[in-house]
Design a protein around this motif. Structure first.
Motif, PDB file in Angstrom:
ATOM      1  N   THR A 274      74.159  49.996  86.520  1.00 32.02           N
ATOM      2  CA  THR A 274      74.147  49.887  87.974  1.00 32.02           C
ATOM      3  C   THR A 274      74.215  48.420  88.406  1.00 32.02           C
ATOM      4  O   THR A 274      74.985  48.034  89.283  1.00 32.02           O
ATOM      5  CB  THR A 274      72.862  50.525  88.531  1.00 32.02           C
ATOM      6  OG1 THR A 274      72.791  51.871  88.063  1.00 32.02           O
ATOM      7  CG2 THR A 274      72.848  50.483  90.044  1.00 32.02           C
ATOM      8  N   ARG A 275      73.413  47.607  87.749  1.00 32.13           N
ATOM      9  CA  ARG A 275      73.313  46.192  88.105  1.00 32.13           C
ATOM     10  C   ARG A 275      74.639  45.464  87.886  1.00 32.13           C
ATOM     11  O   ARG A 275      75.004  44.567  88.633  1.00 32.13           O
ATOM     12  CB  ARG A 275      72.195  45.560  87.264  1.00 32.13           C
ATOM     13  CG  ARG A 275      71.998  44.075  87.455  1.00 32.13           C
ATOM     14  CD  ARG A 275      70.568  43.675  87.046  1.00 32.13           C
ATOM     15  NE  ARG A 275      70.196  44.225  85.734  1.00 32.13           N
ATOM     16  CZ  ARG A 275      70.501  43.628  84.576  1.00 32.13           C
ATOM     17  NH1 ARG A 275      71.179  42.523  84.577  1.00 32.13           N
ATOM     18  NH2 ARG A 275      70.121  44.177  83.428  1.00 32.13           N
ATOM     19  N   THR A 276      75.376  45.866  86.829  1.00 30.87           N
ATOM     20  CA  THR A 276      76.597  45.124  86.486  1.00 30.87           C
ATOM     21  C   THR A 276      77.850  45.835  86.994  1.00 30.87           C
ATOM     22  O   THR A 276      78.952  45.374  86.719  1.00 30.87           O
ATOM     23  CB  THR A 276      76.704  44.951  84.959  1.00 30.87           C
ATOM     24  OG1 THR A 276      76.675  46.231  84.348  1.00 30.87           O
ATOM     25  CG2 THR A 276      75.565  44.098  84.431  1.00 30.87           C
ATOM     26  N   GLY A 277      77.690  46.943  87.715  1.00 26.81           N
ATOM     27  CA  GLY A 277      78.855  47.598  88.315  1.00 26.81           C
ATOM     28  C   GLY A 277      79.604  48.523  87.377  1.00 26.81           C
ATOM     29  O   GLY A 277      80.770  48.833  87.615  1.00 26.81           O
ATOM     30  N   ILE A 278      78.961  48.975  86.316  1.00 27.10           N
ATOM     31  CA  ILE A 278      79.586  49.951  85.429  1.00 27.10           C
ATOM     32  C   ILE A 278      79.245  51.348  85.952  1.00 27.10           C
ATOM     33  O   ILE A 278      78.064  51.675  86.129  1.00 27.10           O
ATOM     34  CB  ILE A 278      79.083  49.786  83.974  1.00 27.10           C
ATOM     35  CG1 ILE A 278      79.490  48.418  83.433  1.00 27.10           C
ATOM     36  CG2 ILE A 278      79.606  50.912  83.094  1.00 27.10           C
ATOM     37  CD1 ILE A 278      78.809  48.050  82.127  1.00 27.10           C
ATOM     38  N   GLU A 279      80.290  52.147  86.220  1.00 25.35           N
ATOM     39  CA  GLU A 279      80.042  53.493  86.750  1.00 25.35           C
ATOM     40  C   GLU A 279      79.430  54.382  85.679  1.00 25.35           C
ATOM     41  O   GLU A 279      79.826  54.323  84.512  1.00 25.35           O
ATOM     42  CB  GLU A 279      81.371  54.104  87.220  1.00 25.35           C
ATOM     43  CG  GLU A 279      81.973  53.332  88.383  1.00 25.35           C
ATOM     44  CD  GLU A 279      83.424  53.708  88.601  1.00 25.35           C
ATOM     45  OE1 GLU A 279      83.995  54.378  87.718  1.00 25.35           O
ATOM     46  OE2 GLU A 279      83.983  53.315  89.632  1.00 25.35           O
ATOM     47  N   THR A 280      78.494  55.205  86.086  1.00 20.90           N
ATOM     48  CA  THR A 280      77.802  56.072  85.131  1.00 20.90           C
ATOM     49  C   THR A 280      78.065  57.549  85.414  1.00 20.90           C
ATOM     50  O   THR A 280      77.297  58.412  85.018  1.00 20.90           O
ATOM     51  CB  THR A 280      76.279  55.810  85.157  1.00 20.90           C
ATOM     52  OG1 THR A 280      75.824  55.975  86.490  1.00 20.90           O
ATOM     53  CG2 THR A 280      75.956  54.418  84.662  1.00 20.90           C
ATOM     54  N   ASN A 281      79.164  57.837  86.116  1.00 23.36           N
ATOM     55  CA  ASN A 281      79.478  59.232  86.406  1.00 23.36           C
ATOM     56  C   ASN A 281      79.683  60.028  85.126  1.00 23.36           C
ATOM     57  O   ASN A 281      79.149  61.125  84.958  1.00 23.36           O
ATOM     58  CB  ASN A 281      80.747  59.334  87.264  1.00 23.36           C
ATOM     59  CG  ASN A 281      80.636  58.489  88.526  1.00 23.36           C
ATOM     60  OD1 ASN A 281      79.535  58.052  88.870  1.00 23.36           O
ATOM     61  ND2 ASN A 281      81.745  58.263  89.189  1.00 23.36           N
ATOM     62  N   GLU A 282      80.531  59.487  84.252  1.00 18.87           N
ATOM     63  CA  GLU A 282      80.738  60.134  82.950  1.00 18.87           C
ATOM     64  C   GLU A 282      79.842  59.455  81.940  1.00 18.87           C
ATOM     65  O   GLU A 282      80.101  58.342  81.515  1.00 18.87           O
ATOM     66  CB  GLU A 282      82.203  60.013  82.523  1.00 18.87           C
ATOM     67  CG  GLU A 282      83.126  60.914  83.304  1.00 18.87           C
ATOM     68  CD  GLU A 282      84.526  60.889  82.717  1.00 18.87           C
ATOM     69  OE1 GLU A 282      84.642  61.129  81.502  1.00 18.87           O
ATOM     70  OE2 GLU A 282      85.464  60.595  83.474  1.00 18.87           O
ATOM     71  N   CYS A 283      78.796  60.150  81.567  1.00 20.49           N
ATOM     72  CA  CYS A 283      77.763  59.532  80.750  1.00 20.49           C
ATOM     73  C   CYS A 283      77.166  60.583  79.833  1.00 20.49           C
ATOM     74  O   CYS A 283      76.719  61.631  80.303  1.00 20.49           O
ATOM     75  CB  CYS A 283      76.683  58.957  81.669  1.00 20.49           C
ATOM     76  SG  CYS A 283      75.272  58.276  80.829  1.00 20.49           S
ATOM     77  N   ARG A 284      77.213  60.348  78.520  1.00 20.12           N
ATOM     78  CA  ARG A 284      76.594  61.330  77.632  1.00 20.12           C
ATOM     79  C   ARG A 284      76.064  60.677  76.364  1.00 20.12           C
ATOM     80  O   ARG A 284      76.516  59.609  75.955  1.00 20.12           O
ATOM     81  CB  ARG A 284      77.581  62.445  77.268  1.00 20.12           C
ATOM     82  CG  ARG A 284      78.786  62.009  76.498  1.00 20.12           C
ATOM     83  CD  ARG A 284      79.782  63.149  76.481  1.00 20.12           C
ATOM     84  NE  ARG A 284      81.023  62.753  75.834  1.00 20.12           N
ATOM     85  CZ  ARG A 284      81.273  62.964  74.543  1.00 20.12           C
ATOM     86  NH1 ARG A 284      80.370  63.513  73.765  1.00 20.12           N
ATOM     87  NH2 ARG A 284      82.436  62.593  74.035  1.00 20.12           N
ATOM     88  N   GLU A 285      75.093  61.385  75.773  1.00 17.37           N
ATOM     89  CA  GLU A 285      74.486  60.870  74.550  1.00 17.37           C
ATOM     90  C   GLU A 285      75.306  61.320  73.358  1.00 17.37           C
ATOM     91  O   GLU A 285      75.747  62.464  73.282  1.00 17.37           O
ATOM     92  CB  GLU A 285      73.055  61.403  74.416  1.00 17.37           C
ATOM     93  CG  GLU A 285      72.111  60.874  75.492  1.00 17.37           C
ATOM     94  CD  GLU A 285      70.744  61.541  75.429  1.00 17.37           C
ATOM     95  OE1 GLU A 285      70.465  62.188  74.392  1.00 17.37           O
ATOM     96  OE2 GLU A 285      70.000  61.426  76.407  1.00 17.37           O
ATOM     97  N   LEU A 286      75.518  60.404  72.405  1.00 20.47           N
ATOM     98  CA  LEU A 286      76.167  60.748  71.137  1.00 20.47           C
ATOM     99  C   LEU A 286      75.068  61.001  70.100  1.00 20.47           C
ATOM    100  O   LEU A 286      73.916  60.615  70.307  1.00 20.47           O
ATOM    101  CB  LEU A 286      77.080  59.606  70.682  1.00 20.47           C
ATOM    102  CG  LEU A 286      78.255  59.262  71.606  1.00 20.47           C
ATOM    103  CD1 LEU A 286      79.081  58.134  71.007  1.00 20.47           C
ATOM    104  CD2 LEU A 286      79.123  60.496  71.847  1.00 20.47           C
ATOM    105  N   PRO A 287      75.405  61.643  68.992  1.00 18.18           N
ATOM    106  CA  PRO A 287      74.381  61.903  67.965  1.00 18.18           C
ATOM    107  C   PRO A 287      73.736  60.608  67.475  1.00 18.18           C
ATOM    108  O   PRO A 287      74.428  59.620  67.205  1.00 18.18           O
ATOM    109  CB  PRO A 287      75.182  62.564  66.833  1.00 18.18           C
ATOM    110  CG  PRO A 287      76.410  63.105  67.493  1.00 18.18           C
ATOM    111  CD  PRO A 287      76.721  62.194  68.640  1.00 18.18           C
ATOM    112  N   GLY A 288      72.425  60.622  67.403  1.00 18.77           N
ATOM    113  CA  GLY A 288      71.708  59.440  66.942  1.00 18.77           C
ATOM    114  C   GLY A 288      71.687  59.330  65.434  1.00 18.77           C
ATOM    115  O   GLY A 288      72.046  60.268  64.718  1.00 18.77           O
ATOM    116  N   PHE A 289      71.298  58.168  64.947  1.00 15.17           N
ATOM    117  CA  PHE A 289      71.154  57.965  63.501  1.00 15.17           C
ATOM    118  C   PHE A 289      70.168  56.835  63.250  1.00 15.17           C
ATOM    119  O   PHE A 289      69.827  56.073  64.153  1.00 15.17           O
ATOM    120  CB  PHE A 289      72.508  57.680  62.852  1.00 15.17           C
ATOM    121  CG  PHE A 289      73.219  56.472  63.399  1.00 15.17           C
ATOM    122  CD1 PHE A 289      73.958  56.552  64.560  1.00 15.17           C
ATOM    123  CD2 PHE A 289      73.140  55.254  62.738  1.00 15.17           C
ATOM    124  CE1 PHE A 289      74.614  55.433  65.072  1.00 15.17           C
ATOM    125  CE2 PHE A 289      73.791  54.136  63.241  1.00 15.17           C
ATOM    126  CZ  PHE A 289      74.530  54.225  64.412  1.00 15.17           C
TER     127      PHE A 289
END
Length: 351
Positions: A274-289
DNA sequence: AATCCGGGGGA
DNA sequence: TCCCCAGGATT
């Protein structure tokens, strides 16, 4: 034969059975130094391709000194312990500025170069300059601890001091280069940590551990320590084929490398967007490791964000947008490489 | 999952 | 002079 000294038996074994095809054998001080620094924490089979790439790109110490740190770390990417790469670069610049581009031959002067300690300096002296100096790396510690029956963990100061004494005492009067190579090759091929090939060893007749049938007990293992696990969110901010990378501080984990913006929580990652102007509309978690370090584990939670537009607001200092294929050529850590490769594979399969 | 590893730098 | 730090491969 049986009455021959420890060193004479090792030298004879080396001539007959040792490795003679390593690309830094019989080479100049620059190549010996480069190989020894790479071998400090890393096995031969891993080091060889890195060594060849370094020599191709930086054929001498002058070429290495003239490079940027970023270039050096990009070639070091994946080898780990990146302070070795940073010190390598600084040492090359010092050799050029203080020694006219010629490696100093004095043991003490070598140790004043960053990244060169007692054992590495001795290796350069013995292998490149044929001086009578004793090395003590991990392989040598194992050989000497078994043969001399030296008890205790070699990381312990007193045990290490005893091993240094033994290393000095075993040195032959001549042929120190081949003797040194013999110690390293024996440790790597016969006197291995597991499944040692004692029957083939030229010094098993007076090896204390072998004669007592206690080879597996030497050298003593490092005292156990519980490794804590930490959590981190890695932000994969995409804009088309571009991804946002952030330069890490010059020291500490992955010092000087390009990494993904890292946060303690997903909330902080979103706030950053939000602070740097990156849109977060499409946002998802990938598998962790989990990525394991020597003293802690890092549980990595990747967060993929696809932004329609590249932020026009003031970019954070030390960040850059790169095509994923270019990012894979940059100075990145292994977990970041894994994630970028996953991204590529996902794109190929339409995920 | 456990084990291994040279040197830097701060306590 | 200790003691902590640091990455990936191998087993």
């Amino acid at each position: 034969m049986a009455g021959d000294s420890f060193a004479v038996r090792l030298i004879r074994w080396q001539r007959q059975h040792g490795r003679h095809d390593l690309p830094w054998q019989g080479a100049d001080a620059y190549r010996v130094w480069l190989s020894e620094v790479m071998l400090q924490q890393t096995q031969v089979t891993t080091v060889v391709p890195y060594f060849l790439r370094f020599i191709e790109r930086f054929p001498d110490v002058v070429a290495l000194a003239a490079a940027t740190e970023d270039e050096v770390l990009a070639l070091w990417s994946g080898l780990g312990y990146y302070s070795r790469g940073r010190n390598l670069h600084r040492a090359a610049q010092k050799v050029v500025s203080q020694f006219g581009g010629v490696f100093p031959e004095h043991f003490e002067q070598l140790q004043e170069l960053p990244g060169i300690g007692r054992s590495t300096a001795a290796a350069i002296c013995a292998l490149a300059f044929h001086q009578r100096r004793a090395i003590l790396d991990g392989n040598v510690k194992r050989v000497l601890a078994r043969h001399g029956g030296v008890a205790g963990w070699p990381g312990d100061g007193r045990v290490e001091a005893e091993l240094w004494k033994l290393a000095e005492a075993r040195l032959p009067a001549s042929d120190v280069a081949i003797y040194t190579q013999a110690l390293m090759d024996m440790g790597a091929t016969l006197c291995r940590r597991s499944k040692p090939r004692c029957q083939e060893c030229p010094v098993h007749t007076d090896c204390a551990a072998y004669q007592a049938d206690r080879v597996a007990e030497f050298p003593a293992a490092r005292p156990k320590k519980v490794v804590p696990e930490r959590q981190a969110v890695f932000l994969l901010a995409m804009h088309g084929n571009d991804i946002l990378l952030e330069k890490r501080p010059p020291s500490g984990i992955w010092g000087g490398l390009w990494s993904l913006p890292q946060f303690d929580t997903a909330e902080e990652a979103r706030a950053y967007c939000t602070r740097t102007g990156i849109e977060t509309n499409e946002c998802r978690e990938l598998p962790g490791f989990v990525h394991t370090f020597s003293h802690f584990k890092l549980s990595i939670h990747p967060l993929l964000v696809s932004s329609q537009r590249i932020p026009t607001q003031a970019a954070e200092a030390g960040t850059v947008w790169l095509e994923v294929s270019d990012a894979l050529q940059a100075a990145i850590s292994t977990p970041v490489r894994q994630l970028l490769l996953t991204l590529n594979a996902g794109r190929a399969t339409g995920i």
